[in-house]
Design a protein around this motif. Structure first.
Motif, PDB file in Angstrom:
ATOM      1  N   SER A  97     -43.783   2.833  35.746  1.00 53.04           N
ATOM      2  CA  SER A  97     -43.797   1.391  35.183  1.00 53.04           C
ATOM      3  C   SER A  97     -43.508   1.172  33.771  1.00 53.04           C
ATOM      4  N   ALA A  98     -43.948   1.942  32.926  1.00 52.89           N
ATOM      5  CA  ALA A  98     -43.497   1.957  31.560  1.00 52.89           C
ATOM      6  C   ALA A  98     -41.830   2.100  31.263  1.00 52.89           C
ATOM      7  N   LEU A 129     -50.139  -0.424  33.357  1.00 53.02           N
ATOM      8  CA  LEU A 129     -48.456  -0.065  33.245  1.00 53.02           C
ATOM      9  C   LEU A 129     -48.230   1.052  32.439  1.00 53.02           C
ATOM     10  N   GLY A 130     -49.304   1.546  31.673  1.00 48.28           N
ATOM     11  CA  GLY A 130     -49.128   2.713  30.703  1.00 48.28           C
ATOM     12  C   GLY A 130     -48.607   2.161  29.601  1.00 48.28           C
ATOM     13  N   LEU A 131     -48.981   0.901  29.006  1.00 52.01           N
ATOM     14  CA  LEU A 131     -48.051   0.355  27.735  1.00 52.01           C
ATOM     15  C   LEU A 131     -48.977   0.269  26.874  1.00 52.01           C
ATOM     16  N   PRO A 132     -48.623   0.602  25.295  1.00 49.64           N
ATOM     17  CA  PRO A 132     -49.682   0.347  24.277  1.00 49.64           C
ATOM     18  C   PRO A 132     -49.703  -1.223  24.208  1.00 49.64           C
ATOM     19  N   MET A 169     -36.484  -4.160  44.142  1.00 52.54           N
ATOM     20  CA  MET A 169     -37.836  -3.728  44.326  1.00 52.54           C
ATOM     21  C   MET A 169     -38.130  -2.339  43.770  1.00 52.54           C
ATOM     22  N   SER A 170     -39.218  -1.752  43.053  1.00 48.98           N
ATOM     23  CA  SER A 170     -39.362  -0.419  42.839  1.00 48.98           C
ATOM     24  C   SER A 170     -40.957  -0.373  42.702  1.00 48.98           C
ATOM     25  N   VAL A 171     -41.490   0.763  42.783  1.00 46.93           N
ATOM     26  CA  VAL A 171     -42.903   1.094  42.698  1.00 46.93           C
ATOM     27  C   VAL A 171     -43.149   2.254  41.845  1.00 46.93           C
ATOM     28  N   SER A 172     -44.359   2.344  41.272  1.00 47.31           N
ATOM     29  CA  SER A 172     -44.712   3.354  40.426  1.00 47.31           C
ATOM     30  C   SER A 172     -45.279   4.519  41.125  1.00 47.31           C
ATOM     31  N   PRO A 173     -45.179   5.739  40.566  1.00 50.01           N
ATOM     32  CA  PRO A 173     -45.747   6.899  41.326  1.00 50.01           C
ATOM     33  C   PRO A 173     -46.988   6.867  41.054  1.00 50.01           C
ATOM     34  N   HIS A 174     -47.740   6.286  40.107  1.00 48.83           N
ATOM     35  CA  HIS A 174     -49.139   6.588  39.978  1.00 48.83           C
ATOM     36  C   HIS A 174     -49.837   5.335  40.675  1.00 48.83           C
ATOM     37  N   ALA A 175     -49.400   4.569  41.352  1.00 42.48           N
ATOM     38  CA  ALA A 175     -50.120   3.452  42.465  1.00 42.48           C
ATOM     39  C   ALA A 175     -50.987   4.156  43.374  1.00 42.48           C
ATOM     40  N   ILE A 176     -52.059   3.710  43.666  1.00 41.57           N
ATOM     41  CA  ILE A 176     -52.951   4.472  44.608  1.00 41.57           C
ATOM     42  C   ILE A 176     -52.826   4.262  45.772  1.00 41.57           C
ATOM     43  N   ILE A 177     -52.869   4.859  46.942  1.00 44.42           N
ATOM     44  CA  ILE A 177     -52.630   4.811  48.312  1.00 44.42           C
ATOM     45  C   ILE A 177     -53.904   4.094  49.004  1.00 44.42           C
ATOM     46  N   LEU A 236     -44.170  -2.644  41.671  1.00 45.77           N
ATOM     47  CA  LEU A 236     -45.567  -2.622  42.023  1.00 45.77           C
ATOM     48  C   LEU A 236     -45.994  -1.589  40.870  1.00 45.77           C
ATOM     49  N   GLY A 237     -46.779  -1.987  39.997  1.00 47.61           N
ATOM     50  CA  GLY A 237     -47.292  -1.243  39.046  1.00 47.61           C
ATOM     51  C   GLY A 237     -48.286  -0.205  39.207  1.00 47.61           C
ATOM     52  N   ALA A 238     -48.255   0.863  38.320  1.00 49.35           N
ATOM     53  CA  ALA A 238     -49.295   1.692  38.361  1.00 49.35           C
ATOM     54  C   ALA A 238     -50.693   1.579  38.675  1.00 49.35           C
TER      55      ALA A 238
END
Ligand code: GDP
Ligand code: IMO
Ligand code: MG
Length: 459
Positions: free
Chosen positions: A210-211, A258-261, A101-109, A73-75
């Motif tokens: 995510s990155a 996702l914080g990707l170039p 399954m994993s989750v980004s710390p940046h995802a908004i609640i 679950l992405g940023a």
């Protein structure tokens, strides 16, 4: 890094194109080190997957649950913890997905008060409403821009509860002062119980950037699929503003989500239906029955429709009834809200616009089977605006009178499955025309809702 790129899978219309089925089909071929990641949106999405004869609708969890790949679950997402916990519970016990399954710390609640802000602000707008899903998506993203959002990374901090209460009070103040709405504290307390149950569940999911997830997979030469939610025409900037969702639904959103170039994001797979649907408000040039359909879908429930039109005729003289038949045949009822989806013919100018924005080099044509029974199938090839023919998408469609120009195709006899493993020549002509008009290859067509209901390219 090797030459592997992230592959965005993007809806090319107004959502509900069949992304869930498309991604699940891709997922069924992936290995345990491959990755499927959501990069935007929240539980406004409703992605349907038929698996083992059962129908599942996913709102937050990526559509790779029934495969072996990692799911993330992405940023760029907004996550309603209570909804996530509920969704996870619905997955059959024998399916091991939590360990993948994993989750980004940046995802908004999303807080319970975000849902209130969403519904109250829509109510106040009256006829100017957007027709949101009511899941609190816009207020959640608004808080990110206001720089006060709570994010997944915050939930393990000591002061999380304090931060939560402070934001809730801000929301209550806005509800009261801006909208004159008094919060029902008793009801809110109940919702908070579910919210914190959800937070507890969220704490059990590994938090990874995510990155980091994506780069690790790509470095190992594994596949990374970015599962889009909503559709290109609902993009916050390039959709039909303001009748859009609040995130970047197009392939560029994969980078910021996702914080990707951009250099590691590849060409997209675009998914579209053999016709068009839309839930909520806003312009829809090829809508069957025009304004009458828009009003009907806004006001009526499926039970009322079924009562009034128990067997709508796809070949009725009245286009409004044809639209109802298309809705019935395609099961075009919102997977998230149960609303009637507005229905209309395929729109080539809009698809070209979406393909160009997403650099789609492969297409999936979903729901061709739904057109079984239509004697004539129309495709919009251009618009007449102020007496002039154009294929350009105007800046603000809702301010203009747009008359679609159509090309008419003959339908086919019987069901597509009767022709298995080929397609009737009328269907092949329809597909060939679309491919030629869009200039991109269709890799398969959907011939039914289940994973195996597809016809690989043979034409
Ligand atoms: P998503 O949001 O893009 O994942 O799409 P939804 O799940 O909201 O809506 C698509 C609907 O069409 C779901 O009910 C699917 O089960 C169904 N569906 C997907 N592909 C096909 C197809 O090829 N034929 C038919 N008849 N149904 C399909
Ligand atoms: P999937 O991923 C179809 C629409 C809503 C409304 C507008 C804004 O299943 O394709 P929001 O709640 O996001 O503020 O609503 O966007 N919408 C969708 N329509 N499919 C979706 O998701 C949608 N998600 C949002 O109906 O018009
Ligand atoms: Mg959907």
């Amino acid at each position: 890094m090797n030459s592997r790129r992230v592959i965005p899978v993007i809806g090319l219309q107004w959502g509900d194109e069949g992304k869930g089925k498309g991604v699940a089909r891709i997922a069924s071929k992936l290995g345990s080190q491959d990755l499927i990641v959501r990069f935007q949106g929240g539980n406004n999405a409703g992605h349907t997957i038929w698996h083992g004869g059962q129908c599942y609708v996913f709102h937050l969890i990526p559509s790779g649950v029934f495969g072996r790949a990692q799911i993330h679950l992405g940023a760029g997402m907004v996550i309603n913890p209570a909804a996530l916990e509920k969704e996870a519970r619905m997955i059959p016990k024998g399916v091991s997905f939590l360990s993948r399954m994993s989750v980004s710390p940046h995802a908004i609640i999303t807080l319970p008060t975000h849902l209130l802000l969403d519904s109250v602000s829509e109510k106040i707008r009256g006829r100017q409403k957007i027709g949101s899903t009511g899941k609190g998506i816009s207020p959640s993203y608004t808080d990110l821009v206001l720089r006060r959002a709570l994010r997944v990374g915050d939930i393990t901090q000591k002061d999380f509860k304090k931060k939560y209460c402070a934001l809730r009070e801000e929301h209550k103040k806005t509800l009261k002062i801006q909208f004159g709405y008094k919060t029902n504290d008793k009801k809110l307390k109940k919702e908070e119980k579910d919210f914190f149950k959800g937070i507890k569940f969220l704490k059990s999911i590994p938090v990874i950037q995510s990155a980091t997830m994506v780069k690790k997979a790509l470095l190992g030469n594994h596949q990374v699929i970015a599962e889009g939610a909503q559709g290109a025409l609902l993009d916050i900037r390039f959709g039909h503003y303001p009748f859009v969702t609040s995130s970047h639904t197009i392939a560029s959103g994969v980078g910021t989500g996702l914080g990707l170039p951009p250099s590691i994001i590849g060409k997209s797979i675009g998914i579209f239906k053999a016709y068009t649907t839309k839930v909520g408000e806003g312009p829809f040039p090829t809508e069957l029955g025009g304004e009458k359909s828009a009003t009907w879908c806004r006001d009526k429930k499926i039970t009322e429709e079924k009562k009034k039109f128990p067997s709508p005729d796809p070949n009725a003289k009245d286009e409004f009834e044809q639209g109802i038949a298309l809705r019935a045949l395609g099961g075009e009822i919102g997977a998230t809200t149960g609303r009637l989806r507005r229905t209309g013919w395929l729109d080539i100018p809009l698809l070209r616009y979406a393909i160009s924005m997403n650099d789609a080099n492969k297409l999936i044509l979903a729901k061709l089977d739904v057109l079984n029974g239509f004697k004539k199938i129309k495709v919009c090839t251009s618009y007449i605006i102020a007496g002039k023919e154009t294929t350009e998408i105007p800046f603000d469609m809702s301010q203009l009178k747009i008359k679609p120009r159509y090309k008419i195709f003959p339908g086919w006899e019987g069901k597509l499955s009767d022709y298995s493993p080929i397609l009737p020549k009328e269907a092949v002509n329809y597909i060939r025309y679309i491919e030629q008009a869009l200039g991109v290859k269709i890799i398969y067509v959907g011939t039914g809702p289940e994973e195996h209901h597809v016809m690989e390219r043979f034409w």
